[in-house]
Design a protein around this motif. Structure first.
Motif, PDB file in Angstrom:
ATOM      1  N   HIS A 111       1.076  -1.282   0.082  1.00 13.95           N
ATOM      2  CA  HIS A 111      -0.061  -0.037   0.014  1.00 13.95           C
ATOM      3  C   HIS A 111       0.994   1.308   0.143  1.00 13.95           C
ATOM      4  O   HIS A 111       0.550   2.223  -0.716  1.00 13.95           O
ATOM      5  CB  HIS A 111      -1.034  -0.123   1.212  1.00 13.95           C
ATOM      6  N   ILE A 112       2.066   1.198   0.775  1.00 14.28           N
ATOM      7  CA  ILE A 112       2.743   2.402   0.798  1.00 14.28           C
ATOM      8  C   ILE A 112       3.525   2.440  -0.526  1.00 14.28           C
ATOM      9  O   ILE A 112       3.592   3.421  -1.139  1.00 14.28           O
ATOM     10  CB  ILE A 112       4.096   2.151   2.111  1.00 14.28           C
ATOM     11  N   LEU A 113       3.964   1.548  -1.267  1.00 14.45           N
ATOM     12  CA  LEU A 113       4.561   1.711  -2.527  1.00 14.45           C
ATOM     13  C   LEU A 113       3.701   1.930  -3.514  1.00 14.45           C
ATOM     14  O   LEU A 113       4.175   2.608  -4.746  1.00 14.45           O
ATOM     15  CB  LEU A 113       5.064   0.369  -2.883  1.00 14.45           C
ATOM     16  N   CYS A 114       2.395   1.892  -3.522  1.00 11.69           N
ATOM     17  CA  CYS A 114       1.161   1.801  -4.409  1.00 11.69           C
ATOM     18  C   CYS A 114       0.158   2.830  -4.017  1.00 11.69           C
ATOM     19  O   CYS A 114      -1.027   2.180  -3.604  1.00 11.69           O
ATOM     20  CB  CYS A 114       0.917   0.827  -5.453  1.00 11.69           C
ATOM     21  N   PRO A 115       0.325   4.100  -3.432  1.00 11.66           N
ATOM     22  CA  PRO A 115      -0.691   4.719  -2.704  1.00 11.66           C
ATOM     23  C   PRO A 115      -1.851   5.256  -3.816  1.00 11.66           C
ATOM     24  O   PRO A 115      -1.621   5.109  -5.027  1.00 11.66           O
ATOM     25  CB  PRO A 115       0.092   5.803  -2.074  1.00 11.66           C
ATOM     26  N   GLU A 116      -2.903   5.550  -3.194  1.00 13.81           N
ATOM     27  CA  GLU A 116      -3.887   6.061  -4.131  1.00 13.81           C
ATOM     28  C   GLU A 116      -3.653   7.460  -4.797  1.00 13.81           C
ATOM     29  O   GLU A 116      -3.094   8.491  -3.987  1.00 13.81           O
ATOM     30  CB  GLU A 116      -5.285   6.309  -3.239  1.00 13.81           C
ATOM     31  N   SER A 117      -3.884   7.384  -6.045  1.00 14.72           N
ATOM     32  CA  SER A 117      -3.661   8.889  -6.660  1.00 14.72           C
ATOM     33  C   SER A 117      -4.636   9.783  -6.182  1.00 14.72           C
ATOM     34  O   SER A 117      -5.827   9.400  -6.244  1.00 14.72           O
ATOM     35  CB  SER A 117      -3.577   8.662  -8.343  1.00 14.72           C
ATOM     36  N   TYR A 211      -1.386  -6.366  -5.684  1.00 10.79           N
ATOM     37  CA  TYR A 211      -0.561  -5.717  -6.757  1.00 10.79           C
ATOM     38  C   TYR A 211      -1.509  -5.855  -8.049  1.00 10.79           C
ATOM     39  O   TYR A 211      -1.515  -4.843  -8.821  1.00 10.79           O
ATOM     40  CB  TYR A 211       0.752  -6.271  -7.119  1.00 10.79           C
ATOM     41  N   ASN A 212      -2.212  -6.907  -8.153  1.00 11.60           N
ATOM     42  CA  ASN A 212      -3.040  -7.198  -9.334  1.00 11.60           C
ATOM     43  C   ASN A 212      -4.431  -6.110  -9.112  1.00 11.60           C
ATOM     44  O   ASN A 212      -4.740  -5.461 -10.269  1.00 11.60           O
ATOM     45  CB  ASN A 212      -3.695  -8.453  -9.417  1.00 11.60           C
ATOM     46  N   PHE A 213      -4.675  -5.726  -8.076  1.00  9.41           N
ATOM     47  CA  PHE A 213      -5.936  -4.626  -7.685  1.00  9.41           C
ATOM     48  C   PHE A 213      -5.522  -3.303  -8.427  1.00  9.41           C
ATOM     49  O   PHE A 213      -6.073  -2.682  -8.552  1.00  9.41           O
ATOM     50  CB  PHE A 213      -6.287  -4.807  -6.212  1.00  9.41           C
ATOM     51  N   TYR A 214      -4.087  -3.076  -7.560  1.00 10.27           N
ATOM     52  CA  TYR A 214      -3.644  -1.707  -7.820  1.00 10.27           C
ATOM     53  C   TYR A 214      -3.223  -1.596  -9.236  1.00 10.27           C
ATOM     54  O   TYR A 214      -3.367  -0.480  -9.748  1.00 10.27           O
ATOM     55  CB  TYR A 214      -2.137  -1.621  -6.882  1.00 10.27           C
ATOM     56  N   LYS A 226       4.399  -1.261 -11.773  1.00  9.97           N
ATOM     57  CA  LYS A 226       5.425  -1.999 -12.669  1.00  9.97           C
ATOM     58  C   LYS A 226       6.885  -1.412 -11.881  1.00  9.97           C
ATOM     59  O   LYS A 226       7.842  -2.112 -12.188  1.00  9.97           O
ATOM     60  CB  LYS A 226       5.384  -1.039 -14.031  1.00  9.97           C
ATOM     61  N   ARG A 227       6.938  -0.370 -11.278  1.00  2.28           N
ATOM     62  CA  ARG A 227       8.338   0.092 -10.988  1.00  2.28           C
ATOM     63  C   ARG A 227       8.554  -0.571  -9.534  1.00  2.28           C
ATOM     64  O   ARG A 227       9.756  -0.787  -9.269  1.00  2.28           O
ATOM     65  CB  ARG A 227       8.072   1.567 -10.704  1.00  2.28           C
TER      66      ARG A 227
END
Length: 969
Positions: A111-117, A211-214, A226-227
């Motif tokens: 969640h930290i690596l892929c936060p909400e935009s 990660y699939n959801f994000y 991806k990053r």
């Protein structure tokens, strides 16, 4: 309900209470903001009501745990109970927290690596919150499922945390690990490494879902996935590689328990040639894993997807080739030619380790030259003659039922074998406890409608010498009757009441109000004359309990807790019960029920021990005690053969059968538990001082075990080497007495011969039996456990016999007396065939109206000669139409005693008593080693024997003439 279920219910209830309370508060607070606030308040009230009901339901498991604590506190082992619960639920708690914490920590990192935009938050926030809530629920459920199986590791963890410190010797090292490691550490490595590996893979699935959801949530998050996924995935992969290396070494260490591929050795378990060479392949495999780890770390910067696939393929391929294919190839390439040259030293080491694991290395081998059986051997060994067991345990049971049974009482079908010193003589006896066995009309709480004093306990014991008869073939009883009578002061019993025994099933309350009991007669139907119709209770049954057994009912709270656990209304409202009343439960000692072991008194106290299901009762200091042998077993002794408990049924009775310890490769008779039959007090005595497994339990529970020196002398004198362990050691010794070359070629294996016990043919394996013998070189007789051996290829010959000594100071010593090659001594199976040939016509004649009962075939060594003896009983057939009347006594009567001595012909006579049979049989045994010839004086003695049989009126005078003739010769 058990303590574990009670604790689990409390934990689940606590969770549900917390959820319903918080949910109710949430719904109540939201009611002020919603237009349909009344409905929200109603939902909150319903949730709080449910929370209250769950809270009330918690009182049942709390009452169970409280009464459990009272029971353990009363017998002095509360620290053992709570210590076990602490270990068991501590494991559960640690595993649950670690699994849930690790999975949620990875979810938080994702969640930290892929936060909400911010640009898409307005549309994605609700969806993201719902998905996160679902992930948390999934991780909690997964953590719970992962933690529950770890409850079964309580004994493994207990042994690991308290393992003894022992310096390893070079001979005990396997792959650099000593015996202590394999016994106490390896099991934890095995299961914890598997648990961590599964947890990691479950975490990978959870992280993959996130990660699939994000990736699909919005365009900005797709770029972040991806990053960052390669970094997060690489860390998890590195952890999997570390655990994979750990698991490869666990697989290597496990080879000391697996079967080899070599022909001829595939039934063995241990470390052999191919397994030993797997160490180098494991090292290479770990090197490959290190290389893969380096590539994965570098790929964090290179970001080449192809490298992921290549390293994954390399990982799987190296595992298959190095760990599985390499051993198979090594076996095919090197083990086809002269395999013994390669396996010989490994096989010898396996033999030595198995001997140590089953305590076979302490068995002393004695070469025995068979001698000629003579009359003097018996006449000069009167102590042995007096103690030759003719009474079969089940036959004596039927005899006791005929003369010593009382209504609502019974004896165990298998009387116990023991020995006592009475009137200066050391004698072998059979002893049976008269236990309470109420019929169907005395069940449940109907007991409170009668006098509780009537059916609370068993009463007394019966003690009979093993070969004495009185009257018409009845046993001569040294202790008998109600009230109890003892012929000898040494067998006097001051407290004959048996509140704890083998056949007791139900709980009981003692020390009730006598006046209330009398008033309880009003419960009988109207019109019944309570004075004349209710039988008077005999004085011997009227006993007011004076011991401290059981738990006092105490005040209303205790009484309520016991009522919730047992019978609610009867206990709660009965006027017969007072605060001084004591509730006794878990009164059963040992034995089995159907095909499973009964959870009995001592196994509740110390469930980590294995108990022999054949407790035996002992008279000591005018009190009755139960002695139960206990064992410690393990599946993890390195390089030793696995023994599979074959669950041999000793009888057709559900009350007596061998214990079921499944599979193990290590066993010790570590000690005994002693239970007072009157108070229920249980003491555990550790016999083996240097036994490593029992040392772990002594360290964990220092107040549980006492030393053998603390056991009263009167009890220590009755310790027996358990026949169950004798049988295990005998079965293994028949193979493992040999060296590697003989083992590999399977030359001269021994087996346990067969006998015709309760059968017409020798179709069942002999069981060890207790006997009083004078061993070679000893000056007095001693109580021993005996089992013979026969060559496996010549099963009708006798090869050796094992003796396990039971008396101090030689308790636990085992000797194997071995006959020379081609000694030509008939074995038990051959003797059984001879009996059938000699008495076959008679047996067929008896079978028309009787059941023929063949007793145990006894091998009795006297000096350097052997005697075989078997008693044959006749039991009247059950009359037609009485199939349901199995309880009616049908006492078998001694019909024949069969004796074979040395190389003489088998002799069989009809007899009423053992002494009569033996006096007549001895006339056919040569004196001073000389074989009587036809036409000499012994034929005159035979004529006298015939006259003795025909003229019963003048039998005493003829017997004197026979003895005079014997003296003249």
């Amino acid at each position: 309900m058990t303590a574990d279920l009670a604790i689990a219910q409390l934990l689940l209830s606590t969770l549900l209470i917390g959820v319903t309370l918080i949910w109710g508060i949430f719904r109540y607070r939201r009611s002020g903001y919603w237009r349909r606030g009344v409905h929200s308040k109603l939902q909150a009230y319903l949730l709080w009501t449910l929370s209250s009901l769950i809270t009330l339901s918690c009182f049942f498991p709390l009452a169970h745990l409280y009464t459990e604590h009272l029971w353990f506190e009363n017998i002095g082992y509360a620290d053992v109970f709570w210590g076990l619960q602490k270990v068991r639920w501590g494991i559960f708690g640690v595993c649950f927290i670690v699994a849930a914490g690790f999975m949620n920590a990875n979810a938080a990192i994702a969640h930290i690596l892929c936060p909400e935009s911010r640009e898409f938050r307005r549309w994605t926030h609700t969806q993201t919150f719902s998905f996160h809530r679902m992930v948390v629920c999934i991780t909690l459920i997964a953590a719970l499922l992962l933690a529950v199986p770890m409850l079964l590791l309580d004994d493994i963890v207990l042994r690991y945390l308290n393992k003894p410190d022992m310096v390893a010797v070079e001979e005990s090292l396997h792959f650099g690990m000593d015996q202590n490691f394999y016994l106490f550490s390896f099991p934890l490595h095995r299961w914890v490494s598997l648990w961590i590996e599964i947890t990691l893979w479950v975490t990978c699935v959870v992280v993959g879902l996130l990660y699939n959801f994000y990736y699909r949530r919005d365009a900005h998050t797709m770029a972040r996935v991806k990053r960052h996924i390669i970094f997060h995935g690489s860390v998890l992969w590195l952890l999997l590689l570390i655990v994979g290396g750990w698991r490869s070494y666990v697989h290597l260490w496990n080879k000391v328990y697996t079967k080899p591929l070599t022909n001829g050795l595939q039934t063995l378990h241990g470390l052999f040639y191919v397994d030993f060479h797997l160490a180098s392949a494991t090292q290479i495999y770990c090197g490959v894993l290190i290389g893969i780890a380096i590539v994965i770390v570098l790929n964090i910067f290179w970001r080449k997807r192809l490298l992921w696939y290549v390293t994954m393929a390399a990982w799987g391929l190296s595992y298959m080739l190095l760990i599985h294919v390499y051993p198979l190839g090594l076996h095919v390439a090197r083990m086809r030619v002269e395999p013994f040259l390669k396996e010989g030293r490994y096989l010898q080491r396996h033999i030595e380790e198995t001997r140590r694991a089953f305590d076979l290395d302490e068995i002393v081998r004695v070469d025995s030259e068979p001698g000629t059986a003579t009359l003097e051997m018996i006449t000069e060994n009167a102590e042995v003659r007096k103690n030759i067991q003719i009474w079969d345990r089940r036959v004596l049971y039927e005899a006791l039922r005929e003369t010593q049974i009382k209504p609502h009482y019974n004896f165990h079908p298998y009387t116990d074998v023991d020995r006592y010193t009475v009137d200066g003589e050391y004698r072998q006896v059979l002893i049976a406890a008269r236990e309470i066995d109420p019929g169907a009309e005395i069940t449940g709480w109907d007991r409170l409608k009668t006098d509780l004093r009537s059916f609370t306990h068993g009463y007394g014991v019966c003690v009979a010498p093993v070969n004495e008869f009185v009257g018409e073939g009845l046993p001569k009883l040294w202790v008998k009757d109600t009230p109890i009578e003892s012929e000898y002061e040494e067998l006097k019993v001051a407290y004959p009441q048996i509140y704890y025994g083998e056949m007791i099933r139900n709980y009981m309350i003692v020390n009730t109000d006598r006046e209330a009991n009398s008033a309880g007669l009003s419960a009988y139907p109207e019109g019944v004359d309570k004075v004349s119709e209710i039988p008077e209770i005999p004085e011997w049954m009227q006993h007011t309990y004076e011991g401290d057994g059981g738990v006092p009912l105490g005040g209303w709270f205790r009484r309520l807790c016991f009522a919730l656990r047992f019978d609610f209304f009867p206990i709660l409202i009965s006027e017969k019960l007072t605060p001084e009343s004591r509730i006794m439960f878990r009164r059963r000692i040992g034995t089995r029920r159907n095909d499973r072991l009964v959870k009995d008194r001592v196994s509740y106290i110390a469930p980590f021990l294995n108990y022999d299901p054949d407790p035996y009762i002992v008279i000591n200091n005018e009190q009755l005690y139960w002695i139960i042998d206990f064992y410690v077993t393990s599946r993890y002794y390195p390089n030793a053969q696995m023994y599979v408990d074959d669950k041999t049924r000793l009888t057709d009775s559900e009350l007596y059968e061998e214990p079921d310890f499944d599979t193990f490769n290590y066993i010790r008779n570590a000690g005994v538990a002693v239970v007072n039959a009157y108070t229920g007090a249980a003491d555990f005595y550790a016999i083996k001082k240097d036994e490593s497994v029992i040392q772990t339990y002594q360290k964990a529970f220092p107040n549980l075990f006492k030393s053998l020196s603390e056991m009263p002398d009167g009890l220590a004198a009755h310790l027996r080497y358990p026949d169950y362990l004798t049988r295990i050691q005998a079965k293994l010794y028949g193979d493992y007495y040999r060296q590697a070359s003989g083992f590999y070629d399977n030359t001269n294996p021994w087996s346990i011969p067969k006998e015709a016990y309760y059968s017409s043919e020798a179709d069942q394996e002999m069981m060890p039996y207790y006997a009083m013998l004078k061993l070679p070189g000893e000056k007095k007789v001693e109580f021993v456990n005996v089992i013979p051996f026969a060559p496996r290829v010549r099963e009708k010959q006798l090869k050796a016999w094992m003796v396990a000594r039971c008396d101090q100071p030689h308790y636990g010593e085992r000797l194997v007396y071995v006959l020379p090659e081609n000694a030509g001594v008939a074995g038990p199976t051959q003797v059984e065939d001879d009996i059938n040939k000699k008495t076959g016509d008679q047996q067929r004649g008896w079978q028309a109206a009787n059941d023929v009962i063949r007793g145990n075939l006894l091998v009795i060594p006297i000096e350097n000669a052997l005697f075989y003896l078997e008693a044959i009983y006749l039991q009247a057939k059950k009359p037609e139409g009485e199939d349901g009347d199995d309880d009616k006594p049908r006492r078998p009567k001694l019909e024949m005693v069969v004796l074979k001595a040395g190389s003489n012909e088998l002799a069989a006579v009809e007899a009423q008593t053992f002494d009569q049979a033996l006096n007549m049989l001895l006339l056919g045994i040569p004196t001073n080693g000389e074989t009587p010839m036809n036409g000499e004086k012994p034929s005159t003695l035979a004529e006298l024997v015939q006259q003795y049989r025909e003229r019963e009126a003048d039998s005493d005078r003829l017997l004197e003439q026979i003895l005079e003739k014997m003296a003249e010769e």
